[in-house]
Write a protein that holds these residues in place. Structure first.
Motif, mmCIF file in Angstrom:
data_model
loop_
_atom_site.group_PDB
_atom_site.id
_atom_site.type_symbol
_atom_site.label_atom_id
_atom_site.label_comp_id
_atom_site.label_asym_id
_atom_site.label_seq_id
_atom_site.Cartn_x
_atom_site.Cartn_y
_atom_site.Cartn_z
ATOM 1 N N LEU A 154 -5.490 -1.578 3.060
ATOM 2 C CA LEU A 154 -6.015 -0.663 2.044
ATOM 3 C C LEU A 154 -6.677 0.571 2.667
ATOM 4 O O LEU A 154 -6.768 1.604 2.010
ATOM 5 N N LEU A 188 -4.676 3.621 2.197
ATOM 6 C CA LEU A 188 -4.252 3.951 0.839
ATOM 7 C C LEU A 188 -4.577 5.395 0.450
ATOM 8 O O LEU A 188 -3.775 6.077 -0.176
ATOM 9 N N THR A 197 0.834 -1.192 0.000
ATOM 10 C CA THR A 197 0.000 0.000 0.000
ATOM 11 C C THR A 197 0.877 1.253 0.000
ATOM 12 O O THR A 197 0.586 2.223 -0.694
ATOM 13 N N GLN A 227 0.516 4.308 -2.658
ATOM 14 C CA GLN A 227 -0.111 5.522 -2.131
ATOM 15 C C GLN A 227 0.195 6.788 -2.946
ATOM 16 O O GLN A 227 -0.725 7.538 -3.268
#
Length: 92
Positions: free
Chosen positions: A86, A89, A61, A65
């Motif tokens: 997530l 994210l 992640t 990002q």
């Protein structure tokens, strides 16, 4: 968002590819794949005719990002699972 589908066992790569072949996309859409089976998802997306520039793969992640946060298009589709956190994210 599509989970990792680990319950598929040894057939998981095949089903990830097959699932991705059913996606359609607008030229401004993006696909973000995080973690295991990214190669399989990307292969399926490419087979479906989705250009490589619309597909982003990452192992974490954290790696995805900056890409997600800089996205200015209409939609993006995320492939990953809760195992990859997530929920972290998208910027707060």
């Amino acid at each position: 968002c599509i989970g990792s589908m680990l319950e598929l066992g040894s057939n998981s790569p095949h089903f990830h590819q097959e699932l991705a072949q059913h996606f359609q996309a607008h030229p401004n859409d993006r696909f973000v794949c995080i973690g295991d089976f990214c190669t399989d998802i990307a292969t399926g997306l490419l087979t479906a005719g989705i250009p490589a520039y619309q597909i982003f793969t990452a192992q974490s992640t954290r790696e995805a990002q900056p890409y997600v946060n800089s996205f200015t298009g209409h939609y993006f589709y995320i492939k990953g699972s809760h195992d990859y956190h997530l929920e972290n994210l998208v910027a707060q």
